[in-house]
Design an enzyme around this catalytic site. Structure first.
Site, PDB file in Angstrom:
ATOM      1  N   HIS A 173      -1.223  -4.127  -9.098  1.00  0.00           N
ATOM      2  CA  HIS A 173      -2.534  -3.456  -9.237  1.00  0.00           C
ATOM      3  C   HIS A 173      -2.799  -2.406  -8.160  1.00  0.00           C
ATOM      4  O   HIS A 173      -3.771  -1.670  -8.256  1.00  0.00           O
ATOM      5  CB  HIS A 173      -3.678  -4.471  -9.345  1.00  0.00           C
ATOM      6  CG  HIS A 173      -4.020  -5.236  -8.109  1.00  0.00           C
ATOM      7  ND1 HIS A 173      -5.196  -5.044  -7.428  1.00  0.00           N
ATOM      8  CD2 HIS A 173      -3.359  -6.215  -7.454  1.00  0.00           C
ATOM      9  CE1 HIS A 173      -5.253  -5.895  -6.398  1.00  0.00           C
ATOM     10  NE2 HIS A 173      -4.148  -6.600  -6.395  1.00  0.00           N
TER      11      HIS A 173
ATOM     12  N   GLN B  26       0.818  -1.226   0.000  1.00  0.00           N
ATOM     13  CA  GLN B  26       0.000   0.000   0.000  1.00  0.00           C
ATOM     14  C   GLN B  26       0.850   1.273   0.000  1.00  0.00           C
ATOM     15  O   GLN B  26       0.285   2.374   0.030  1.00  0.00           O
ATOM     16  CB  GLN B  26      -0.920   0.007   1.239  1.00  0.00           C
ATOM     17  CG  GLN B  26      -1.925  -1.129   1.270  1.00  0.00           C
ATOM     18  CD  GLN B  26      -3.034  -0.988   0.212  1.00  0.00           C
ATOM     19  OE1 GLN B  26      -3.214   0.084  -0.378  1.00  0.00           O
ATOM     20  NE2 GLN B  26      -3.754  -2.062  -0.044  1.00  0.00           N
TER      21      GLN B  26
ATOM     22  N   CYS C 217     -10.574  -7.663   0.088  1.00  0.00           N
ATOM     23  CA  CYS C 217     -10.067  -8.995  -0.247  1.00  0.00           C
ATOM     24  C   CYS C 217     -10.808 -10.054   0.545  1.00  0.00           C
ATOM     25  O   CYS C 217     -10.813 -11.210   0.184  1.00  0.00           O
ATOM     26  CB  CYS C 217      -8.581  -9.104   0.075  1.00  0.00           C
ATOM     27  SG  CYS C 217      -7.623  -7.777  -0.590  1.00  0.00           S
TER      28      CYS C 217
HETATM   29  N1  PLP Z   1      -0.827  -7.105   1.102  1.00  0.00           N
HETATM   30  C1  PLP Z   1      -1.648  -6.070   1.258  1.00  0.00           C
HETATM   31  C2  PLP Z   1      -1.363  -5.076   2.335  1.00  0.00           C
HETATM   32  C3  PLP Z   1      -2.756  -5.910   0.422  1.00  0.00           C
HETATM   33  O1  PLP Z   1      -3.564  -4.858   0.578  1.00  0.00           O
HETATM   34  C4  PLP Z   1      -2.992  -6.886  -0.582  1.00  0.00           C
HETATM   35  C5  PLP Z   1      -4.203  -6.803  -1.442  1.00  0.00           C
HETATM   36  O2  PLP Z   1      -5.261  -6.442  -1.021  1.00  0.00           O
HETATM   37  C6  PLP Z   1      -2.091  -7.944  -0.726  1.00  0.00           C
HETATM   38  C7  PLP Z   1      -1.025  -8.025   0.143  1.00  0.00           C
HETATM   39  C8  PLP Z   1      -2.266  -8.989  -1.785  1.00  0.00           C
HETATM   40  O3  PLP Z   1      -1.848  -8.497  -3.028  1.00  0.00           O
HETATM   41  P1  PLP Z   1      -2.210  -9.257  -4.395  1.00  0.00           P
HETATM   42  O4  PLP Z   1      -3.604  -8.843  -4.740  1.00  0.00           O
HETATM   43  O5  PLP Z   1      -1.192  -8.752  -5.381  1.00  0.00           O
HETATM   44  O6  PLP Z   1      -2.061 -10.703  -4.165  1.00  0.00           O
END
Ligand code: PLP
Length: 376
Positions: free
Chosen positions: A197, A175, A320
């Site tokens: 992304h 982030q 997520c």
């Molecule tokens: N770490 C953090 C702090 C995130 O916000 C996210 C995604 O929401 C991830 C890891 C995972 O990233 P990725 O979508 O590339 O697997």
């Protein structure tokens, strides 16, 4: 007529930057495999290496330290699967850290978390010293900024403590870029995770930055790609988009100030419309783009759905993990109580956010959360 949409969920995914889109379109027609020796293969290889340099530049690492992955989830899993006996970790980490920590069977050295969302380092030095003395392979992992609260974590201080005791240190920096400076070399880190992304690149690609000289057994075994550290033919269009997004972020001068102004305006408007609103993490150092708002008595998922119907995209807790809204482990770690946890809505801005997005949000917020509009 379809309603104009206002997208304020950039901690979940930042809309694709035009530079990333252009780079990907160009690369879609590259025929070669980067491992092939012919001209087409060399062309594909050049795409990957150019992106590696762009990403290295963004986080002040050597290009040789950047290893492409399928995203930050893989990068986090990789570093955490390296046979640790003990892992120092806080309860606010992303699921892609907490789940592999649990699966690793390593002893957990728990960092406590203050109610403002900052991980506390009290007692860490002693715990790391004891772990090192017992010859345990120990890792400290601490995210740069939390995806739900936007609260910035004391990574430099934690890394200094880890180094003092010869403990490896990793940060999930997903982030951070474009919002706060990220300097891999100056922080003295061993590993750092990135996700394309979250920078305005495509989804499904990321990187683990691993300090030159650090041995990390491959998680994805296969061909000899990425100097035998990560098997699988490289996702060259994704990697090209990631590189272009990283370069665009590195060249942006005042995105953070721009977002901070808009975020402050948004929070002022929220407080006027809903005086009972609590801004989570308000007294902690925070990312300029994130507002985490709880209105006790209102239900976050209801607010999110009603805002969506008004054309506004925000999320409740971590996107997520949507589907299990209301059980934010981050808010649990911060011990803010169930009333706050049930009502917390995350609004996250991006470089594309403008005044009229804030105005649209506030008009909708007033309608769905203001006054007696909604019963929990
Ligand atoms: N770490 C953090 C702090 C995130 O916000 C996210 C995604 O929401 C991830 C890891 C995972 O990233 P990725 O979508 O590339 O697997």
């Amino acid at each position: 007529m379809t309603k104009k949409r206002t997208y304020l969920d950039c901690n979940a995914s930042v809309p694709l930057r035009r530079e990333a889109r252009a780079a990907m379109l160009t690369v879609l027609d590259v025929a070669g495999n980067p491992s092939s020796v012919h001209a087409e293969g060399r062309h594909a290889r050049a795409v990957v290496e150019a992106a590696r340099e762009q990403i290295a530049l963004l986080v002040n690492a050597n290009p040789s330290e950047v290893i492409f992955t399928s995203g930050a989830t893989e990068a986090n899993n990789w570093v955490l699967a390296a046979g640790w006996n003990a892992i120092a970790v806080a309860g606010i980490e992303h699921d892609s850290v907490t789940a592999p920590v649990s699966a690793s069977g390593a002893e957990r050295i728990e960092l406590s978390v203050a109610t403002n969302g900052v991980a506390e380092l009290d007692g860490l030095s002693e715990a790391l010293a004891a772990s090192a003395e017992a010859s345990k392979r120990t890792l400290l992992t601490l995210m740069m900024a939390n995806n739900e609260t936007g609260v910035i974590q004391p990574v430099a201080e934690a890394a200094a403590l880890a180094r003092e005791h010869g403990v490896m240190v990793h940060t999930d920096a997903v982030q951070a870029p474009g919002r706060i400076p990220v300097d891999f070399a100056a922080l003295g880190l061993d590993a750092l995770s990135l996700s394309s992304h979250k920078l305005g690149g495509p989804r499904g690609v990321g990187a683990l930055v691993v300090r030159d000289g650090v041995e990390l057994p491959a998680l994805i075994k296969g061909g000899g790609q990425e100097r035998r550290r990560r098997g699988g033919t490289e996702n060259i269009s994704g990697i090209a988009g990631f590189g272009a997004a990283a370069e665009a972020v590195a060249n942006e001068q005042d995105a953070a100030q721009h977002m901070a102004k808009l975020r402050d305006r948004l929070e002022d408007g929220v407080r006027r419309a809903t005086p009972a609103a609590v801004i989570i993490g308000k007294d902690a150092p925070r990312l300029a783009n994130t507002a985490y708002i709880a209105v006790p008595g209102k239900l976050a998922e209801t607010l999110v759905i009603r805002l969506d119907l008004e054309g506004i995209a925000v999320s409740a807790g971590a996107a997520c993990s949507s589907g299990k809204v209301g059980s934010s482990h981050v808010l649990e770690a911060m011990k803010l109580g169930s009333e706050i946890a049930r009502s917390a809505v995350r609004v996250s801005l991006g470089p594309q956010t403008h005044d009229d997005d804030i105005a649209a949000f506030l008009a909708a917020w007033e309608m769905v959360a203001g006054g007696a509009a909604l019963a929990a």
